[in-house]
Each structure stands twice: as structure tokens, then as C-alpha cells.
Design an enzyme around this catalytic site. Structure first.
Site, PDB file in Angstrom:
ATOM      1  N   SER A 437     -61.449   3.691  23.586  1.00 39.98           N
ATOM      2  CA  SER A 437     -61.107   4.474  22.398  1.00 39.98           C
ATOM      3  C   SER A 437     -60.751   3.540  21.237  1.00 39.98           C
ATOM      4  O   SER A 437     -61.556   2.686  20.861  1.00 39.98           O
ATOM      5  CB  SER A 437     -59.966   5.440  22.725  1.00 39.98           C
ATOM      6  OG  SER A 437     -59.729   6.323  21.657  1.00 39.98           O
ATOM      7  N   ASP A 489     -68.723  13.233  24.198  1.00 40.07           N
ATOM      8  CA  ASP A 489     -67.491  12.645  23.690  1.00 40.07           C
ATOM      9  C   ASP A 489     -67.391  12.822  22.169  1.00 40.07           C
ATOM     10  O   ASP A 489     -68.275  12.421  21.418  1.00 40.07           O
ATOM     11  CB  ASP A 489     -67.466  11.162  24.070  1.00 40.07           C
ATOM     12  CG  ASP A 489     -66.168  10.483  23.674  1.00 40.07           C
ATOM     13  OD1 ASP A 489     -65.312  11.135  23.045  1.00 40.07           O
ATOM     14  OD2 ASP A 489     -66.000   9.303  24.014  1.00 40.07           O
TER      15      ASP A 489
END
Length: 655
Positions: A437, A489
Site C-alpha cells: 500500500s 483493488d
């Protein structure tokens, strides 16, 4: 102005009607049972209080019922049938004044020590008075929340700049003042959300930068949260209908990789599965407890009181040794394998650790992802800044907040001699930088900075943010960075151009649908929870262009008529000639896209089969709406998918 749409009442008022009806029935039962028995001291006032309260509640229920009925008429883009709603709303607000007065009367009666009525009656009246005050307090809070501080200025701000004479200094100054006001409003909201963290100069600069970003993004819309929710559920169903269509043969053939590419993919997937452990371990005890909810505390409890040999290589707060104990458990390394560990966390300064990986003969720099308010502020500092690489590229654009975080770690690694210490211990090892991330984005930019000094460097970025690097930098990183993306995602598709595209798609589909919003939301909730076939909502603009739309759009203000710059794409080809407001940024390196091929659910578990393939950045140029758009980003899901693929490849080799 109020940040609330008329259709919203059809959902919110129903709850109040149910609660008030139950309350009215209870009070009516109390009044019926004790009718003629109000001879106790204070009973006369009690009789009048209950009688007036019944009439008042009945009036409020009728007003709310009328609000619900009127608000269910028309569609999002056709508020004409709801034109009487403001009068009904103000009628309901006028009833709040006698409701407030009667709540005061009830409080006075309850607090009167001379009252000698039955205890049951007194307790019921106390409950009624408390309920009245709770409703009044929540009403005041609701009014404060939905109040739009910009007021009538927003109408000016939404108007097409072409139709305004901005050459005059007065108009220009007015627009400047409106923009400043909007920025201050967003800045106050951000400060309120971050009130629990210590704020310094870096925070204030970040608040202003983020407020400018939000102001620019929402300045040309008149959407409310329920509009966005309706648009998202419509987009999800439309997207599922398109995915169910059979693919063209050419599209299927283009995804058929050669054996050489497949072998290379299998090797990288195996390496990614190994290094994802380090990226996940950087989250410390929150990740370890999340993945081991029943045993983690017991396992960490035995390590929390052990004395560490030295504290010189560990910075930041880890008072009970939970973070470091979790890292040891997840990675399986020994204490002596760690060169440096930093738990220090501020805005633009994120935790990381440096360790020796003897299995792969690598010095691993693992950067933590988003886990605090400071990390969120780093994520949201999404302005672009230049990154110059000598002898490689003249310049390139990068995400500002992530680049500053990478600069912080770069200074620690080089200036503090951390990498020199690591290579002194293991000079033959290679350098590998990993992160998930925010950590994946930071690891990528850090790898770019270290590439000249360490030519054999490799970087594995798991679920990095989509708006990270300009095209030139993204192409440059294909030689040493591997990005791993799972499914749909959301974060891997997050960039300002993609968000602008999502905004245009929401406005387009919401404006075209001619179903009431409550039907869209109810059907959408059913579809998200129970599945089924996507609904074919009829549209009002099929076969027509923008000029055919004459009805007002969204809160009685037609965004299409105002022709805001963000809605140029609503016309056929006007957006092709307009310059982009934000530069397009891309994912780093070569991209491995892991998708769910099939899944079989059992009583207490689910068996999911994944497939991986090389992909390119254009696949992630649009945000996909799915219930898994958030869960596909989670580090445990990424690790599970990589382990599944790695084990499948290992079993194939053994066969």
C-alpha cells in the site's frame, strides 16, 4: 444551502416514523390505562402533558409521512414532483418549537418534588422526557452537519466560468474569495477529524494542501452522499453486465502468454510470496493480531517482558515489545538478523525495518503501509512534484507525500550508515525493498533513488497507489520493480484522473436513470448482499445528447446546464480537446495481476483459486466497483493469493 437532497427523506424519515409511532402507542396506552386516575398531586398537569403530547406526536408523524410520500416522487434528475417538499420540511421544523417547549414542561414536572403519582407513571414520563431531549439534540446535530457553510456562494462557484465576466476585478475577487472560503471549510473539517494527533507546521501545510485538493475535486458537483451511493450501485450492476458478455476471440488470444514469460512469472510470484511476509510484518502487532485473533495475545504475552540485547538499533515507541515480537513471529527471523528497526511515525515519516534474509541472500528494507492518521495525511498529499534523476531522466512527476516519505527513509539509510552497516555484515547479499500500500509506493520511489548506487537492486511493491509515477518514470522502473495487484483493488486504481473519471460516470448514470433513488438504493443493497442478476434500469437519455436534457439535475441545479469543466466528457468529443486538470500518474514497474478464477464456499471456509498474469498500466486506468474493491487490498488477502499460487506452482513441479 443544505448538503442534503430531497430524495434522502424517503429513507431517513421512515426510521423516525417507526420510532415515533412506537412512542405514541406507548403514551396512548399509558393515558388510556390511567384515564380518570389523575387525582394525585400534580396529576392535572400530567393529564394535560400527555394529551398535548399525543396530539403533537400525531402531528409530527403526519408531517413525516407526508415528507416520505412526496420525497418518493420523481427521480434524481427530475425533482419537479417534489417541489412541495420545502414547505413540508419547514412545517416539520415549526413543530420542533412546541416539541421543545413540551420537553421543558415534562422536565419541570419530573423534577417537581411535590408530585406524588404512581412510580410507574413517573418512570414512563421520565423516559418520554429523555427521549424528547435525545430527539431534539440529534435534530440540532443533524442541522449542523448538513448545513453548507458556502451558502449561496456555491451557486456562483458552480456557474460556468465562460458565462461570467471574470475580466472585471470585482468578479475575479469574488471567485477568489469563494475558493478561499471553500478551502477553509475543508481545512476545518480535516483538522476536526485529526484533532487527536499533535499538529505542527508539517501538519498545517498538509491540511492546506489536502483541503485544496478536496475543494478542487468537489467544487463542480452538487452531489450528496446518497447520490454517490446510488451511482456506485448502478455502476456496479452495469459493470457486472459488461463482464458477463462473451469476450472477442482476439481479446482472449492476447492473454495467452508464451512458456518463457510463464516461467518468468512463476519465479516472480514465488519471490513475491516470500517478500510479502516482510511487507506484512512491517505492520507489527495490529496485523499479527488481525490474522491470529485467538492466539496472538498469548504468543506475544510471553515475549513482552523479555529484555532486548540493545536498544541502539530500534527507534520509536515499542514499549511492550509487541511490534518487534510480531515482526519476529511473522518473518521467522532471529533478533540478530535485524540491522535497524524504526517505529517512528509522523506525517511524511513512516516506520520501516532493515533485516538480513539468509534464505534469499538479500538485505531487505521493508516499509510499513497506512496504519495511522499521519499515514492517511501522507496518502492524501497527492500533489505532483518533480523527481530528477541524473544521467537517467531529465525529470518525472511523482506523488508528493509518498516522495517525501521516501526521502525520509533515504536519508536514514544513507546518512545514518544503515545500508553500509548491512553490507559490511553481508557484502555478497543483494538489496531488496518491499512494502504494501503506502509502503509499496514509498518502496518504489525509494528504489528509484537508490538505483544508481545499487544497480542490482530489486523492489516488490504490493498493492501500491495507482497515482504514483509519470509515464517516463513508470517505464524506467520496469527493469527493477515488480508491482503485485489482486483483483479489483481500489488503491491500485486511485489517481486524480481516475477519480475525475469516476465522478463523471456517477453523474452520467445517475442523471440518466429514471427510477426513484430509494428504489435504486434498496435494489442495490439487495444485489450487493444476496447477488442475483443486474437490474436493467431504464434511462431518460437513451439515444439523445446533452442538449435534449431540459430537466434540472441534482438538487434542482443542472450540472449539465452549468457545464462545469469536470463534465466536459458528457459531450461526445469535447473532452478530447480539453487539457487534463491533473497529470496522469501510473503504477510502478512490471505488473503482476492476480485475479480470482473460481471459488467454492463451505460451511466455515472458502476455497479460492487464483490465476496470475502479466498486465500493463492501462488495465488500471478506471476504478472498478465491487464489494471486494477494499478487501482485495488487504495484506492478508494479498499474502493468501500469493501463497496459493506459489504452492500450486510447487505442486506442479513436484508432479
Amino acid at each position: 444551502r443544505w448538503s442534503l437532497c430531497s430524495v434522502r427523506f424517503s429513507l431517513g424519515c421512515v426510521t423516525f416514523i417507526v420510532l415515533l409511532s412506537c412512542r405514541w402507542i406507548g403514551i396512548l396506552a399509558l393515558y388510556t390505562v390511567h384515564k380518570g386516575q389523575f387525582n394525585c398531586p400534580g396529576g392535572g398537569l400530567l393529564h394535560s402533558y400527555l394529551l398535548v403530547l399525543l396530539i403533537l406526536l400525531a402531528s409530527i408523524i403526519c408531517a413525516l409521512s407526508a415528507l416520505v410520500y412526496v420525497s418518493m416522487q420523481g427521480t434524481i434528475s427530475n425533482p419537479g414532483p417534489r417541489k412541495s417538499l420545502p414547505k413540508l420540511l419547514y412545517t416539520r421544523l415549526l413543530l420542533s418549537f412546541p416539541e421543545f417547549v413540551w420537553a421543558v414542561v415534562g422536565a419541570v414536572w419530573v423534577s417537581d418534588s411535590s408530585v406524588r403519582c404512581e412510580k410507574t407513571v413517573i418512570n414512563v414520563i421520565i423516559g418520554t422526557v429523555i427521549t424528547s431531549w435525545v430527539i431534539i439534540i440529534f435534530t440540532i446535530i443533524g442541522v449542523v452537519i448538513v448545513f453548507d457553510p458556502l451558502g449561496g456562494k456555491k451557486t456562483f462557484y458552480l456557474t460556468d466560468s465562460v458565462n461570467r465576466n471574470l475580466e472585471s476585478s470585482q468578479s475575479g475577487q469574488l471567485l477568489y474569495n469563494v475558493k478561499n472560503t471553500a478551502t477553509r471549510v475543508w481545512e476545518k473539517r480535516i483538522r476536526l477529524l485529526c484533532c487527536c494527533i499533535v499538529q505542527d507546521d508539517d501538519h498545517r501545510v498538509a491540511f492546506t494542501s489536502i483541503a485544496e485538493l478536496f475543494r478542487a475535486y468537489f467544487s463542480d458537483t452538487d452531489l450528496v452522499p446518497s447520490d454517490i451511493a446510488a451511482g456506485l450501485t448502478l455502476l456496479h450492476q452495469e459493470q457486472d453486465k459488461m463482464e458477463s458478455c462473451p469476450k472477442e476471440p482476439e481479446e482472449v488470444l492476447c492473454h495467452s502468454p508464451s512458456s518463457v514469460v510463464t516461467d518468468d512469472l512463476d519465479i516472480e510470484v514465488e519471490n513475491a510470496a516470500h517478500y510479502m511476509l516482510f511487507a506484512a510484518a512491517a505492520y507489527g502487532w495490529p496485523y499479527y493480531i488481525y490474522t491470529n485473533p485467538f492466539t496472538a495475545l498469548c504468543k506475544l504475552g510471553g515475549d513482552c517482558c523479555r529484555n532486548r540485547p540493545t536498544d541502539s538499533d530500534i527507534t520509536g515507541g515499542d514499549r511492550h515489545n509487541f511490534h518487534f515480537g510480531s515482526i519476529l513471529k511473522i518473518t521467522g527471523l532471529q533478533y540478530r538478523d535485524f540491522i535497524h528497526i524504526s517505529f517512528h511515525n509522523k506525517i511524511y515519516e513512516i516506520p520501516f525495518f532493515v533485516a538480513l534474509d539468509h534464505k534469499k541472500e538479500a538485505i531487505v528494507v521493508a516499509v510499513r503501509g497506512t496504519l495511522s492518521f499521519e499515514d492517511i495525511l501522507t496518502d492524501l498529499s497527492a500533489d505532483c512534484e518533480d523527481l530528477t534523476l541524473e544521467d537517467v531522466l531529465e525529470n518525472g512527476f511523482v506523488h508528493k507525500g509518498i516522495t517525501q516519505a521516501a526521502n525520509y527513509i533515504y536519508r536514514k539509510l544513507i546518512n545514518d550508515g544503515i545500508l553500509n552497516q548491512a553490507f559490511t555484515i553481508a557484502p555478497e547479499y543483494k538489496l531488496v525493498i518491499v512494502g504494501h500500500s503506502l509502503g509499496g509506493g514509498t518502496a518504489s520511489v525509494l528504489a528509484i533513488m537508490l538505483r544508481n548506487s545499487f544497480p542490482t537492486l530489486r523492489c516488490y511493491a504490493f498493492s501500491p497507489p495507482g497515482g504514483l509515477l509519470s509515464k517516463s518514470l513508470a517505464d524506467y522502473t520496469k527493469h527493477f520493480i515488480i508491482s503485485v495487484i489482486v483483483g479489483k483493488d481500489l488503491v491500485a486504481r486511485l489517481s486524480m484522473p481516475n477519480m475525475e473519471d469516476l465522478k463523471r460516470r456517477i453523474v452520467r448514470i445517475v442523471a440518466n436513470c429514471n427510477r426513484p433513488k430509494y428504489q435504486i438504493l434498496l435494489r442495490g443493497c439487495w444485489y450487493e448482499v444476496f447477488g442475483g442478476d443486474p437490474d436493467n434500469f431504464p434511462t431518460e437519455l437513451d439515444g439523445r445528447n446533452q442538449n435534449a436534457l431540459t430537466q434540472p439535475l441534482l438538487a434542482e441545479e443542472s450540472l449539465m446546464v452549468h457545464r462545469s469543466p469536470s463534465y466536459n466528457a458528457l459531450e461526445d468529443e469535447s473532452h478530447l480537446n480539453s487539457p487534463p486538470q491533473y497529470p496522469r500518474l501510473y503504477l510502478p514497474g512490471k505488473i503482476i495481476h492476480i485475479v480470482e478464477e473460481s471459488s467454492s464456499r463451505r460451511l466455515c471456509s472458502s476455497d479460492i483459486k487464483y490465476t496470475a498474469r502479466w498486465s500493463n498500466e492501462t488495465v488500471f486506468s478506471s476504478i472498478l466497483i465491487s464489494p471486494k474493491m477494499v478487501t482485495d487490498h488487504m495484506p492478508d488477502v494479498v499474502l493468501k493469493a500469493l501463497n496459493s499460487l506459489s504452492q500450486e506452482h510447487g505442486s506442479c513441479i513436484s508432479c
